[in-house]
Design a protein around this motif. Structure first.
Motif, short mmCIF file in Angstrom:
data_model
loop_
_atom_site.label_atom_id
_atom_site.label_comp_id
_atom_site.label_asym_id
_atom_site.label_seq_id
_atom_site.Cartn_x
_atom_site.Cartn_y
_atom_site.Cartn_z
N GLU A 23 -8.74 1.36 -20.77
CA GLU A 23 -8.13 0.25 -21.49
C GLU A 23 -7.19 0.73 -22.59
N ARG A 24 -7.57 1.79 -23.29
CA ARG A 24 -6.82 2.16 -24.50
C ARG A 24 -5.98 3.43 -24.38
N ARG A 25 -6.48 4.45 -23.69
CA ARG A 25 -5.82 5.75 -23.78
C ARG A 25 -5.02 6.15 -22.55
N ILE A 26 -5.40 5.69 -21.39
CA ILE A 26 -4.69 6.08 -20.17
C ILE A 26 -3.51 5.13 -19.99
N LYS A 27 -2.31 5.67 -20.04
CA LYS A 27 -1.09 4.85 -19.98
C LYS A 27 -0.30 5.08 -18.70
N ASP A 28 -0.99 5.38 -17.63
CA ASP A 28 -0.34 5.60 -16.34
C ASP A 28 0.17 4.27 -15.80
N PRO A 29 1.47 4.18 -15.43
CA PRO A 29 2.00 2.91 -14.92
C PRO A 29 1.41 2.52 -13.56
N ARG A 30 0.84 3.47 -12.83
CA ARG A 30 0.23 3.16 -11.54
C ARG A 30 -1.11 2.46 -11.70
N LEU A 31 -1.68 2.55 -12.88
CA LEU A 31 -2.99 1.97 -13.13
C LEU A 31 -2.88 0.45 -13.17
N GLY A 32 -3.52 -0.20 -12.22
CA GLY A 32 -3.46 -1.66 -12.13
C GLY A 32 -4.51 -2.31 -13.00
N PHE A 33 -4.81 -3.56 -12.67
CA PHE A 33 -5.83 -4.32 -13.39
C PHE A 33 -7.18 -3.85 -12.87
N VAL A 34 -7.74 -2.84 -13.53
CA VAL A 34 -8.96 -2.19 -13.05
C VAL A 34 -10.14 -2.57 -13.94
N THR A 35 -11.30 -2.72 -13.29
CA THR A 35 -12.54 -3.00 -13.99
C THR A 35 -13.58 -1.99 -13.53
N VAL A 36 -14.23 -1.34 -14.47
CA VAL A 36 -15.30 -0.40 -14.15
C VAL A 36 -16.57 -1.22 -13.97
N THR A 37 -17.12 -1.23 -12.76
CA THR A 37 -18.27 -2.07 -12.46
C THR A 37 -19.60 -1.36 -12.63
N ASP A 38 -19.64 -0.06 -12.37
CA ASP A 38 -20.91 0.65 -12.43
C ASP A 38 -20.65 2.15 -12.54
N ALA A 39 -21.65 2.85 -13.03
CA ALA A 39 -21.62 4.31 -13.05
C ALA A 39 -23.01 4.79 -12.69
N ARG A 40 -23.08 5.80 -11.86
CA ARG A 40 -24.37 6.36 -11.46
C ARG A 40 -24.32 7.85 -11.70
N LEU A 41 -25.41 8.36 -12.21
CA LEU A 41 -25.51 9.76 -12.58
C LEU A 41 -26.67 10.37 -11.82
N THR A 42 -26.47 11.56 -11.27
CA THR A 42 -27.57 12.23 -10.59
C THR A 42 -28.62 12.64 -11.61
N ASN A 43 -29.85 12.87 -11.12
CA ASN A 43 -30.94 13.19 -12.04
C ASN A 43 -30.77 14.53 -12.74
#
Length: 147
Positions: A23-43
């Motif tokens: 939302e704030r730091r990545i200013k790539d013009p290719r970046l569309g309207f993106v929403t981070v829905t989930d993150a999963r981390l291995t144990n």
């Protein structure tokens, strides 16, 4: 191995960090309207998979995927800085297919409703193929002898 609860907490933290970075730091013009829905981390806390959705056409989705791949290093650095882990997990970005799956389920439900309506219309004027009361009833003389 790390406690699963700790891995879940760190995954939630990574999700928030990645969303804030996009939302704030990545200013790539290719970046569309993106929403981070989930993150999963291995144990073992070595690999993190970040799921995202993109609103737009297939071209915008492909551009967003390319932008996320190119910004992976910057995002991973920030994740390592904010989480304070000894080994920063490697990030993998995967498109979340929740919207497509939900649409597919909705289409199947619509098709099932239509099929039920067709069956109900066909059954409305139908009559039984055999006797109207297919169950055996006692004969009259058996009923009299039982009394």
């Amino acid at each position: 191995m790390v406690d699963a609860a700790r891995a879940r907490k760190l995954a939630d933290r990574i999700q928030r960090i990645v969303a804030e970075m996009l939302e704030r730091r990545i200013k790539d013009p290719r970046l569309g309207f993106v929403t981070v829905t989930d993150a999963r981390l291995t144990n073992d806390l070595r690999d993190a998979t970040v799921y995202y959705t993109v609103f737009g056409s297939d071209e915008e989705k492909a551009g967003t995927a390319a932008a996320l791949e190119s910004a992976k290093g910057v995002i991973r650095t920030e994740v390592g800085r904010q989480t304070g882990l000894r080994h920063t997990p490697s990030l993998t970005f995967e498109a979340d297919e929740v919207q497509a799956n939900a649409q597919h389920i909705e289409d199947l439900l619509t098709q099932a409703r239509q099929s039920d309506a067709d069956v109900a219309r066909a059954a409305a004027g139908a009559s039984p193929a055999g006797d109207a009361d297919p169950y055996k009833t006692p004969r009259e003389d058996e009923a009299e002898s039982a009394e």
